[in-house]
Design an enzyme around this catalytic site. Structure first.
Site, mmCIF file in Angstrom:
data_model
loop_
_atom_site.group_PDB
_atom_site.id
_atom_site.type_symbol
_atom_site.label_atom_id
_atom_site.label_comp_id
_atom_site.label_asym_id
_atom_site.label_seq_id
_atom_site.Cartn_x
_atom_site.Cartn_y
_atom_site.Cartn_z
ATOM 1 N N SER A 227 51.015 -20.742 3.964
ATOM 2 C CA SER A 227 49.956 -20.192 3.112
ATOM 3 C C SER A 227 50.278 -20.444 1.632
ATOM 4 C CB SER A 227 49.832 -18.692 3.355
ATOM 5 O OG SER A 227 50.988 -18.043 2.860
ATOM 6 N N CYS A 282 44.702 -26.139 8.235
ATOM 7 C CA CYS A 282 44.562 -26.230 6.778
ATOM 8 C C CYS A 282 43.482 -27.249 6.419
ATOM 9 C CB CYS A 282 45.883 -26.551 6.110
ATOM 10 S SG CYS A 282 46.604 -28.074 6.641
ATOM 11 N N GLU A 383 40.917 -17.977 1.719
ATOM 12 C CA GLU A 383 41.139 -18.609 3.017
ATOM 13 C C GLU A 383 41.008 -17.554 4.117
ATOM 14 O OE1 GLU A 383 45.091 -20.284 3.705
ATOM 15 O OE2 GLU A 383 44.107 -21.916 4.784
#
Lengths: 483, 118
Positions: A227, A282, A383
């Site tokens: 992350s 991702c 996200e």
């Protein structure tokens, strides 16, 4: 008796000196698969020492011989392909096809490593001054390490380890404690190759192990995928300790759909991007920006297709979407959906609370589509890392570019259009590291670097491709004159 | 809903089909065809391993294994022809639905192999 995972250090499986173990659950069945040690600093130190001790002998092993190990690794991975696939499904929750794709991509990275001999060449110029020649040689550097995520438990480690060791370095891997078993299988395979002891090492653990890797004085460089908040910490910590670092962070990937796009083909592709691996990629498309008249038909088609997705246990061949990684993750994703609704988005397809027969306690979130999303909403900015697709509507190309470039992330962006002009403008102006033109998942193949800009990447040399060769080697300059 | 709705579901079904046909031809005293089925099994396993990155999540529709049920009790020449016919039809139906060229070609080839036995 549940298996307690071990570390692999100096060519041997050794028990961790961990006081704590983290349970590893199958996110669909909730079965306890294993217990993963929270390896302390002392274990990391042993692994780095073993890698350091192995380095000189390994770097002087002829390059072609080092590459031969990669051919053997590829063969072994092909032989155990379905076994690896099943383990990725069990510990991660994705579907079999997604896991097959992951293992295949991992093998492609091994293929790439077999070509290191032609990629780490130096260069030479004669007569740089009178009677003097100058040469740049590529040399390995020592012990490298990687800290890898849960979402691609087999593929991401293979982005790094094969190229690093074929370049002549030795390696310490610290995988995610949520999905550590795939790496145990990989290291069983590596163990069978009879690499010199200490060339590859596995340390299972969490945050403390990761910090120990980043702070260890004998680790030259660290590759990280995870992350953004953690990528920042990795980048800062490694820089503080004088290491090379490539830290790939999170993403918020936009997909633009122009009115001239081939709608049917575009939506088929967007589905894979948004809901493949339950959105835990991702490179997952997270926000679709419908431009002008594309909006209504696009929304209709997305809804139709997403509603028909079969959600279930990944081991069943006909499952089209599996679980997210954990119940905690499921709750977080559902919470973010609610925040989107609270901010004014409309859940035209709501995957919260989905129950899958036979797996009632599994960590499932159904495909979710939020309509009426605007750039300032949290679901458009942060996200989500789940199967949630936000739909935005903008009047024209310029507005779309503006919306996408506002994002603090810059991992990937895609456009669906039949116009070369728009495609070119998009590629040229969008600030993201991976651009897809009529491709929803713009995933670089092993011979190209995996791009990433803004808060999606910290460092300068990316993973994969020639960047990987640069990252895992340095140039030594030789200036010679013979008197 | 189609039961053969993913790349993996189709390829896994095809592998199982060929595996059953191998045993069937062995029982029917036809070692040549049994060997051909075994060879197709190996090929399809390779295709499943190697071509999955080309596919998208696009759902595959209109294929149900119930439409390709084989009668493996009848080992007569007519029974063998019927089995080959069903297998050929399966491959003809599924090949166009796979959007990876190499996989499509392999499935078409399997279909032709069976068609030649009809």
């Amino acid at each position: 008796m549940v298996q307690k995972l071990k570390n692999y250090i100096g060519g041997r499986w050794v028990e961790s000196s961990a006081a704590n173990y983290t349970p590893v659950h199958n996110p669909a069945t909730c079965e306890l698969l294993a217990e993963c040690p929270d390896s302390p600093r002392v274990d990391v130190d042993k692994a780095v020492k073993a890698a350091s001790a192995a380095y000189e002998e390994w770097r002087s092993t002829p390059l072609l011989n080092r590459a031969q190990y990669m051919f053997q690794l590829k063969t072994a991975l092909e032989e155990r392909f379905e076994e690896l696939v099943a383990m990725v499904v069990k510990e991660n929750g994705k579907t079999r096809d997604e896991a097959r794709g992951e293992v295949r991509r991992g093998i492609e990275s091994v293929d790439f490593a077999t070509s290191v001999s032609s990629l780490m060449r130096g260069y030479k110029t004669e007569d740089i001054s009178t009677g003097i020649d100058e040469t740049a040689e590529r040399q390995p550097l020592g012990v490298f390490a990687a800290i890898t995520p849960f979402n691609f438990p087999l593929m991401v480690p293979l982005w790094f380890l094969p190229t690093a060791i074929t370049c002549g370095n030795t390696f310490v891997l610290k995988p995610s404690p949520q999905t550590p078993i795939s790496m145990q299988l990989l290291f069983e395979i590596l163990d069978d190759l009879d690499l010199p002891e200490g060339v590859v090492n596995l340390v299972q653990g969490g945050k403390d192990s990761a910090l120990a890797v980043m702070e260890h004085p004998d680790v030259i460089g660290v590759s990280f995928v995870g992350s953004t908040p953690v990528a920042k910490i990795v980048y800062e910590t490694c820089a503080k300790h004088g290491k090379r670092v490539q830290a790939q962070g999170g993403a918020k990937n936009y997909i633009a759909v122009m009115p001239d796009a081939n709608l049917e083909a575009s939506v088929a592709n967007i589905m894979g991007s948004a809901f493949g691996c339950a959105g835990q990629r991702c490179l997952a498309g997270s926000v679709v920006v419908a431009v002008g008249d594309a909006y209504e038909p696009l929304k209709r088609e997305l809804l139709k297709r997403a509603s028909g997705l079969r959600v279930g246990y990944g081991l069943a061949e006909n499952t089209q979407m599996g679980t997210v990684i954990s119940d905690q993750s499921r709750q977080r994703i559902e919470g973010m959906i609610q925040e989107g609704v609270n901010e004014g988005a409309t859940p035209v397809l709501d995957g919260r609370g989905i129950k899958v027969e036979g797996y009632e306690n599994g960590s499932f979130v159904g495909p979710t589509i939020l309509d009426g999303v605007t750039p300032e909403m949290k679901v458009a900015r942060d996200e989500i890392f789940g199967p949630v697709l936000s739909v935005m509507h903008v009047p024209d190309f310029e507005s779309m570019v503006q919306v996408i470039n506002q994002s603090r992330y810059g991992n990937a962006a895609s456009i669906f259009t039949s116009s070369g002009k728009y495609a070119r403008e998009f590629k040229y102006r969008i600030r993201a590291g991976n651009i897809g033109i009529n491709v929803g998942v713009a995933a670089a193949t092993a011979s190209f670097p995996f791009g990433g800009q803004k808060e999606s990447f910290f460092g300068d040399l990316h993973g994969q491709g020639q960047d990987a060769i640069e990252f895992y080697t340095d140039r030594k300059i030789l200036i010679e004159r013979w008197l | 809903m189609s039961s053969l709705n993913t790349f993996g579901a189709i390829l896994t079904y095809a592998i199982a089909l060929e595996s059953r046909l191998r045993d069937y031809y062995t029982a029917a005293g036809n070692p040549e065809r049994a060997a051909a089925a075994e060879s197709r099994c190996t090929k399809l396993e390779r295709v499943r391993r190697q071509n999955v990155v080309e596919i998208t999540l696009e759902p595959i529709e209109g294929l149900d294994e119930a439409n390709y049920a084989l009668n493996l009790e009848d080992t007569s020449p007519e029974g063998q022809r019927a089995a080959a016919q069903i297998a050929a039809r399966f491959y003809q139906d599924c090949a166009p639905k796979i959007n990876a060229k190499e996989a499509q070609r392999a499935l078409e080839r399997c279909g032709r192999d069976h068609q030649e036995q009809v």
